[in-house]
Design a protein around this motif. Sequence first.
Motif, PDB file in Angstrom:
ATOM      1  N   PHE A   1      -1.724  -3.362  -6.121  1.00 39.18           N
ATOM      2  CA  PHE A   1      -2.033  -4.790  -6.209  1.00 39.18           C
ATOM      3  C   PHE A   1      -1.561  -5.524  -4.949  1.00 39.18           C
ATOM      4  CE2 PHE A   1      -2.045  -4.887 -11.121  1.00 39.18           C
ATOM      5  CZ  PHE A   1      -3.423  -4.808 -11.149  1.00 39.18           C
TER       6      PHE A   1
ATOM      7  N   LYS B   1     -12.926 -11.275  -7.236  1.00 41.36           N
ATOM      8  CA  LYS B   1     -11.576 -11.205  -7.804  1.00 41.36           C
ATOM      9  C   LYS B   1     -11.546 -11.526  -9.289  1.00 41.36           C
ATOM     10  CE  LYS B   1      -9.039 -12.136  -3.522  1.00 41.36           C
ATOM     11  NZ  LYS B   1      -8.129 -13.062  -2.811  1.00 41.36           N
TER      12      LYS B   1
ATOM     13  N   PRO C   1     -12.196  -1.317  -5.571  1.00 42.44           N
ATOM     14  CA  PRO C   1     -12.325  -2.451  -4.640  1.00 42.44           C
ATOM     15  C   PRO C   1     -11.936  -2.144  -3.199  1.00 42.44           C
ATOM     16  CG  PRO C   1     -10.425  -2.757  -6.064  1.00 42.44           C
ATOM     17  CD  PRO C   1     -11.164  -1.570  -6.586  1.00 42.44           C
ATOM     18  N   PHE C   2     -11.430  -0.956  -2.940  1.00 35.43           N
ATOM     19  CA  PHE C   2     -11.196  -0.550  -1.550  1.00 35.43           C
ATOM     20  C   PHE C   2     -12.451   0.080  -0.945  1.00 35.43           C
ATOM     21  CE2 PHE C   2      -6.821  -0.743  -3.060  1.00 35.43           C
ATOM     22  CZ  PHE C   2      -6.201  -1.402  -2.007  1.00 35.43           C
TER      23      PHE C   2
ATOM     24  N   TYR D   1     -12.923  -8.623 -11.128  1.00 34.48           N
ATOM     25  CA  TYR D   1     -11.900  -7.572 -11.129  1.00 34.48           C
ATOM     26  C   TYR D   1     -10.899  -7.806 -12.244  1.00 34.48           C
ATOM     27  CZ  TYR D   1      -8.358  -4.401  -9.100  1.00 34.48           C
ATOM     28  OH  TYR D   1      -7.448  -3.395  -8.882  1.00 34.48           O
TER      29      TYR D   1
ATOM     30  N   GLU E   1      -3.866  -5.026  -2.184  1.00 35.13           N
ATOM     31  CA  GLU E   1      -5.099  -5.772  -2.443  1.00 35.13           C
ATOM     32  C   GLU E   1      -4.954  -7.255  -2.094  1.00 35.13           C
ATOM     33  OE1 GLU E   1      -6.437  -2.844  -6.138  1.00 35.13           O
ATOM     34  OE2 GLU E   1      -5.808  -4.912  -6.526  1.00 35.13           O
TER      35      GLU E   1
ATOM     36  N   HIS F   1      -8.336   0.854  -9.328  1.00 35.37           N
ATOM     37  CA  HIS F   1      -7.764   0.258  -8.125  1.00 35.37           C
ATOM     38  C   HIS F   1      -8.444   0.764  -6.856  1.00 35.37           C
ATOM     39  CE1 HIS F   1      -4.603  -1.350 -10.663  1.00 35.37           C
ATOM     40  NE2 HIS F   1      -4.421  -0.142 -11.169  1.00 35.37           N
TER      41      HIS F   1
ATOM     42  N   SER G   1      -8.268  -4.867   0.832  1.00 37.01           N
ATOM     43  CA  SER G   1      -9.354  -4.366  -0.003  1.00 37.01           C
ATOM     44  C   SER G   1     -10.628  -5.166   0.282  1.00 37.01           C
ATOM     45  CB  SER G   1      -8.984  -4.499  -1.483  1.00 37.01           C
ATOM     46  OG  SER G   1      -8.979  -5.871  -1.869  1.00 37.01           O
TER      47      SER G   1
ATOM     48  N   LEU H   1     -12.016  -7.105  -2.018  1.00 35.43           N
ATOM     49  CA  LEU H   1     -12.074  -8.182  -2.996  1.00 35.43           C
ATOM     50  C   LEU H   1     -12.407  -9.494  -2.292  1.00 35.43           C
ATOM     51  CD1 LEU H   1      -8.895  -7.317  -5.100  1.00 35.43           C
ATOM     52  CD2 LEU H   1     -11.257  -7.181  -5.909  1.00 35.43           C
TER      53      LEU H   1
END
Length: 299
Positions: free
Chosen positions: A95, A191, A184-185, A194, A98, A181, A103, A105
Amino acid sequence: MDLILNIADYYFFTPYVYPSTWPEDEIIRQSLSLLVVTNLGAFILYFFFATLSYYFIFDHSLKKHPLFLENQVYREIKYTVQALPWISIPTVLLFLVEIRGYSKLYDNIEDSPYGWPGVIFSMLSFLFFTDMAIYWIHRGLHHKLVYKHLHKPHHIWKITTPFASHAFHPVDGFLQSLPYHVYPFIFPLHKVVYLGLYIFVNFWTISIHDGDFRVPKFLEAVINGSAHHTDHHLYFDYNYGQYFTLWDRIGGSFKYPSAFEGKGPLNYMKAITEEKLNGHAGNGCKNEQFFSGKSLKTK
């Protein structure tokens, strides 16, 4: 996640968790915030949805099944409460990466490469991507070299309740959450979407452990629901998928649910009840198709 952190920062964390003089982008401040929010969120989601499911969906007659363990609900909850904080540690690290912008996002619909169609497509691709990845991770966790060390604790529960949904060894729990997880990479994701999907996957994980085997007939061949996952706990080598049956069919591990054939745990309990009413309780499991022709795995 950013919005939740900002609200938590303003109303709860400053100055109780860290000094108000720390910059908002201070990595230690963000880490502490994420650790608190992740743990609180996980416990709230778990207890809220699992409790609702346990009291309003789960069939309590299953607690009389011979494979239902003594004090099982308490043990499921205890195992989860011990595991979630440990699972949160590597989760927080992801997180953190991110929210620090590493990421794909994004905040606004305008940032989506394809606008609203891209947002909707990302929801579907998220489900298919994570379903594929979890299938292979889950199947790998059943390999004899790692099973007894990581995944076996989750298979203690043969007849699961919603509270078994998160009762994992911490490494097992984290590995099976990793695809959420990773996505989103690799792919752009809004967001808010997500966050919504994060809530959904926790809800879904609870739902496939709730013992409610009802699925619309036209979806039985597609959706990996509670009936499929119950057979995974009972027979071990089948139905590794998370949402869909696709990868089990590709990987040769699909099993048509015994509940759909009238041979599931609820059918067993119904047969036992009828035998008792008819004065034949002593026959026990011997007359029940649920146990015929196929022994349960006890690994």
